[in-house]
Motif scaffolding. Structure first.
Motif, PDB file in Angstrom:
ATOM      1  N   TYR A   1      44.730 -11.070 -17.770  1.00 19.26           N
ATOM      2  CA  TYR A   1      44.208  -9.968 -17.408  1.00 19.26           C
ATOM      3  C   TYR A   1      44.124  -9.771 -15.807  1.00 19.26           C
ATOM      4  N   LEU A   2      44.062  -8.643 -15.369  1.00 15.03           N
ATOM      5  CA  LEU A   2      43.845  -8.257 -13.989  1.00 15.03           C
ATOM      6  C   LEU A   2      42.855  -7.264 -13.817  1.00 15.03           C
ATOM      7  N   GLN A   3      41.600  -7.465 -13.190  1.00 14.38           N
ATOM      8  CA  GLN A   3      40.528  -6.590 -13.156  1.00 14.38           C
ATOM      9  C   GLN A   3      40.880  -6.115 -11.653  1.00 14.38           C
ATOM     10  N   MET A   4      40.866  -4.783 -11.436  1.00 13.41           N
ATOM     11  CA  MET A   4      41.258  -3.997 -10.107  1.00 13.41           C
ATOM     12  C   MET A   4      39.928  -3.223  -9.613  1.00 13.41           C
ATOM     13  N   SER A   5      39.437  -3.461  -8.701  1.00 13.60           N
ATOM     14  CA  SER A   5      38.524  -2.477  -7.960  1.00 13.60           C
ATOM     15  C   SER A   5      38.599  -1.983  -6.733  1.00 13.60           C
ATOM     16  N   ASN A   6      37.812  -0.904  -6.515  1.00 11.83           N
ATOM     17  CA  ASN A   6      38.066  -0.418  -4.930  1.00 11.83           C
ATOM     18  C   ASN A   6      39.498   0.105  -4.852  1.00 11.83           C
ATOM     19  N   LEU A   7      39.972   0.504  -5.898  1.00 10.49           N
ATOM     20  CA  LEU A   7      41.503   0.817  -5.874  1.00 10.49           C
ATOM     21  C   LEU A   7      41.713   2.018  -4.822  1.00 10.49           C
ATOM     22  N   ARG A   8      42.939   1.616  -4.209  1.00 10.43           N
ATOM     23  CA  ARG A   8      43.380   2.528  -3.212  1.00 10.43           C
ATOM     24  C   ARG A   8      44.671   3.283  -3.395  1.00 10.43           C
ATOM     25  N   SER A   9      45.222   4.301  -2.864  1.00 12.06           N
ATOM     26  CA  SER A   9      46.426   4.974  -3.421  1.00 12.06           C
ATOM     27  C   SER A   9      47.688   4.179  -3.341  1.00 12.06           C
ATOM     28  N   ASP A  10      47.539   3.243  -2.182  1.00 13.38           N
ATOM     29  CA  ASP A  10      48.641   2.276  -2.096  1.00 13.38           C
ATOM     30  C   ASP A  10      48.816   1.310  -3.044  1.00 13.38           C
ATOM     31  N   ASP A  11      47.802   1.034  -4.031  1.00 12.67           N
ATOM     32  CA  ASP A  11      47.873   0.350  -5.325  1.00 12.67           C
ATOM     33  C   ASP A  11      48.663   0.956  -6.369  1.00 12.67           C
ATOM     34  N   THR A  12      49.097   2.505  -6.111  1.00 12.99           N
ATOM     35  CA  THR A  12      49.805   2.903  -7.316  1.00 12.99           C
ATOM     36  C   THR A  12      51.039   2.237  -7.517  1.00 12.99           C
ATOM     37  N   ALA A  13      51.505   1.998  -8.521  1.00 13.04           N
ATOM     38  CA  ALA A  13      52.713   1.423  -8.775  1.00 13.04           C
ATOM     39  C   ALA A  13      52.731   0.926 -10.112  1.00 13.04           C
ATOM     40  N   THR A  14      54.063   0.556 -10.604  1.00  8.63           N
ATOM     41  CA  THR A  14      54.297   0.007 -12.036  1.00  8.63           C
ATOM     42  C   THR A  14      53.779  -1.339 -12.104  1.00  8.63           C
TER      43      THR A  14
END
Length: 114
Positions: A77-90
């Motif tokens: 699992y990958l919990q992602m928080s405080n996401l930013r535009s540069d996290d946009t990806a496949t």
């Protein structure tokens, strides 16, 4: 034959959270990981976790992303928080069998946008 079922991708606003899940099958795995690739950029390791629980993170996700695994379920699992535009990806789930090379999932899209 190793198979993956990935889920959890989608569209989220900046500052939001998302959790990716991946269930692997077909072997016993010594290592799981998440990679990502943004358009026009090289694929990069986001986070990895060994069967024994050793964890690595890319510097640009430390403190924001958390990787975990359930060895009994061969899931990561990958919990992602405080996401930013540069996290946009496949985002790609990976798993390495005990006596084998890394296998790759089909990828799931994460888009961070308002």
């Amino acid at each position: 034959q190793v198979h993956f079922v990935e889920s959890g991708g989608g569209l989220v606003q900046p500052g939001g959270s998302l959790t990716l899940s991946c269930a692997a099958s077909g072997s016993v795995f010594r290592l799981y990981g998440w990679y990502r690739q943004a358009p026009g950029k090289q694929r990069e390791l986001v986070a990895s976790i060994t069967f024994g629980g050793e964890i690595r993170y890319a510097d640009n996700v430390k403190g924001r992303f958390t990787i975990s695994a359930d060895n009994a379920k061969s899931s990561v699992y990958l919990q992602m928080s405080n996401l930013r535009s540069d996290d946009t990806a496949t985002y790609y789930c990976t798993a390495a069998p005990i006596n084998g090379d890394l296998y790759w999932g089909q990828g799931t899209q994460v888009t961070v946008s308002s």
